[in-house]
Design an enzyme around this catalytic site. Structure first.
Site, PDB file in Angstrom:
ATOM      1  N   CYS B 187       0.808  -1.224   0.000  1.00 11.14           N
ATOM      2  CA  CYS B 187       0.000   0.000   0.000  1.00 11.14           C
ATOM      3  C   CYS B 187       0.840   1.272   0.000  1.00 11.14           C
ATOM      4  CB  CYS B 187      -0.946  -0.004   1.204  1.00 11.14           C
ATOM      5  SG  CYS B 187      -0.160  -0.477   2.751  1.00 11.14           S
ATOM      6  N   HIS B 300      -3.495   6.215   4.346  1.00  8.61           N
ATOM      7  CA  HIS B 300      -2.111   6.534   4.676  1.00  8.61           C
ATOM      8  C   HIS B 300      -1.766   7.948   4.212  1.00  8.61           C
ATOM      9  CE1 HIS B 300      -1.565   2.487   5.790  1.00  8.61           C
ATOM     10  NE2 HIS B 300      -0.827   2.028   4.808  1.00  8.61           N
TER      11      HIS B 300
END
Lengths: 392, 392
Positions: B187, B300
């Site tokens: 990710c 994130h």
């Protein structure tokens, strides 16, 4: 000298009482709002000073704020000697009472006459108050230790982290009987340089890339309270209250709320750039920073990438840091145990870990480190009281 | 083709219902625990595919996890064509029912026979499941899109971000009637490279210093639930429950929980280093990273410092990024409005802001940027489904 100081007593007052797990490990019973600061001194000393005729007279300006409260806690813990203590705040707080070391003090309104006969003035009431009253206090013979950004970059005003550049204030002493202004650096700068300076002394930092993870406390006690309130609201399915920040802070993070300057850096980032140059007395040192506010209460974290002029391997760096004053190394790779903001909360030392050779640089000219430090304590109140100690 | 797909219905199931302000802007009514994924499709399309005889047969492995659930949501939103859908999970979840696009599906236990007649297998059930069943599925003729780290660095396995290096999987098509494995990057790598690649194409990145602010979702749905539970506990004055992480996560942050490798970097950081080299097909690119877990739910953030081989000023960079596929520029300096994890939650695009010339580098050879992207979506499920779309 007589042992006159007693522990700071908990104060009556409204406000939500929170566990240490929100606010840090040593703050049990602490209130967020209102005037309160029960704490256990972390370093009991053999000789207790506190209230003593031979001590200087001390004023705390902005005593009701998060840093103002911490000034009191730190003065008490470190048995800072004082013959008189004057607690100053805005008109709004004047008349309220604070119990400190067993004595009752009435908060006085800050006026032009407040600094009559005051030897040391600890300021933390924002830049505009410092600009208005700091020079006035200094003219009246007080040595001002200012926590705001008002005078940090002014020529002739020492910008001090005692472990780093105490020599820059060596000419200022209480015994001179002469007023002066000394500036406390910005919290992010202090925490960064506590870790970077011992390495800088060894191998000279050429360039530094800093990304911060900054706590609510940097925006004051009200921001801490807002983060707590928002978190409750969001968990309860309500819209979060946004008074201090204009966006949701709970379970979120955002670019630091200070104004963005002409070059695209915000003021917080430029403080790191400029203050580092002044404190290290090195106009050539290259610094870039990205400052981010994270939903943590009172301690900052910083990811720091360092490029050195001379070689410095990671083991030597770890050894240097483990011997550095005010620094504790937390660097357990196998246990995956490294500094966290919660664990440094209400602690004096800045914690450093993740010390490793930067694999993006050839040879041993680069390191990555991760640093955590209490924003209110070493980032503000403790550093200021340490400066005051150097005046004695 | 017939318009057969209908919206995913909300599913009955226990678990705490949370507001969008915890989990992101488009997740109202979503449950954390249990199997549930009501959502409004963000991009309604003219031609609706979904269940169609001409589509491939699709298996979702690990359908009860956070990413598995998002696979379903993304397949539905993007009207991914399928003739058959097989939902696979561990024995524990087998027998449970999921309603998808108006049809009821029983979750089947993952076995060696599961991939019989399956054209595309979307895996997100951890590295060991991928290692055991991925090659098996490929041998049986299935094209595996694997979200784990099991095959990412294996020679011959394409590691794909469709907007970045779709060419590296151009030889793999459903029409080949031949099994294969394609890896979904980590990710953090996907989110970083979505922003860095358009700039890299223009000026060639020489070196990149990344500091991450990673959400709970990267450690799975249970970690998200634990963050929520801990936050409630801490606010209520209770000890936080620490099952997933061995420390308090609420109002705290810590170095990424992956194992620390021999060079002092943790595995998450080494993924950013190695995967970037493979995806860019540039073994020379220099990357260093510090990966930190922050108390945010599902998106994130990354602070990225870039050093370029050729000049690239900040205005050109902003223009390049504003035209980049899958990227949205949020860079309002005067309004202090920049990307936040909450605002990109459940969104497809990666948001980029704080685009500015790095003042620590001479000339226009350096930039700082700040990037946010949904970890479950572009960081995992969306990227995998985009890969699957390239197979059609």
């Amino acid at each position: 000298m007589a042992a006159l100081s007693v522990q700071m007593g908990a104060l009556a007052g409204s406000g939500v009482t929170l566990r240490s797990s929100v606010y840090g490990s040593k703050l049990s019973g602490r209130k967020i709002q209102g005037i309160s600061a029960s704490r256990i001194a972390s370093r009991p000393r053999a000789v207790r000073m506190g209230l003593t005729e031979s001590g200087p007279s001390v004023a705390v300006v902005g005593v009701t704020g998060a840093v103002g409260q911490e000034f009191l806690a730190v003065l008490s813990e470190r048995n800072f000697p004082y013959s008189k203590l004057k607690l100053l705040a805005s008109k709004r707080s004047a008349g309220k009472h604070i119990s400190f070391e067993g004595r009752d003090y009435e908060i006085e309104e800050l006026t032009k006459e407040s600094f009559e006969g005051i030897d040391i003035s600890l300021f933390s009431a924002g830049g505009s108050i410092s600009k208005e009253y700091g020079p006035l206090a200094a003219e009246m013979g007080s040595i001002v230790v200012d926590n705001s950004s008002a005078f940090r970059m002014v020529d002739g005003v020492p910008l001090i982290v005692p472990e780093v550049n105490a020599d820059a204030m060596a000419h200022i002493k209480l015994s001179n009987k002469k007023g002066a202004i000394i500036a406390n650096p910005n919290c992010s700068t202090i925490i960064c340089l506590m870790a970077a300076t011992p390495l800088h002394r060894h191998a000279k930092v050429k360039r530094m890339v800093v990304s911060t993870y900054q706590a609510a406390s940097g925006a004051g006690a009200a921001a801490m309270a807002e983060l707590e309130q928002q978190t409750r609201e969001v968990l309860d399915g309500q819209e979060p209250t946004c008074n201090i920040f204009n966006r949701q802070y709970a379970f979120n993070l955002f670019s630091h709320n200070s104004a963005v300057t002409g070059n695209g850096y915000n003021e917080e980032e430029m403080k790191l750039v400029k203050e580092t140059r002044k404190i290290w007395n090195d106009p050539e040192v290259l610094v870039t920073a990205t400052c981010i506010r994270v939903p943590v209460m009172r301690a900052h974290a910083e990811s720091i990438n360092l490029q050195f002029e001379r070689e410095l391997d990671e083991n030597t760096a770890r050894e240097i840091l483990s011997k550095a004053e005010g620094v504790v190394v937390v660097d357990d790779r196998s246990g995956n145990n490294f500094p966290t903001p919660l664990e440094v909360s209400s602690k004096d030392d800045v914690a450093v870990g993740r010390i490793r050779k930067d694999i993006s640089q050839k040879g041993n000219f680069g390191l990555d480190i991760f640093v955590c430090g209490d924003q209110i304590r070493k980032g503000a109140a403790l550093n200021a009281v340490q400066i005051a100690e150097k005046l004695l």
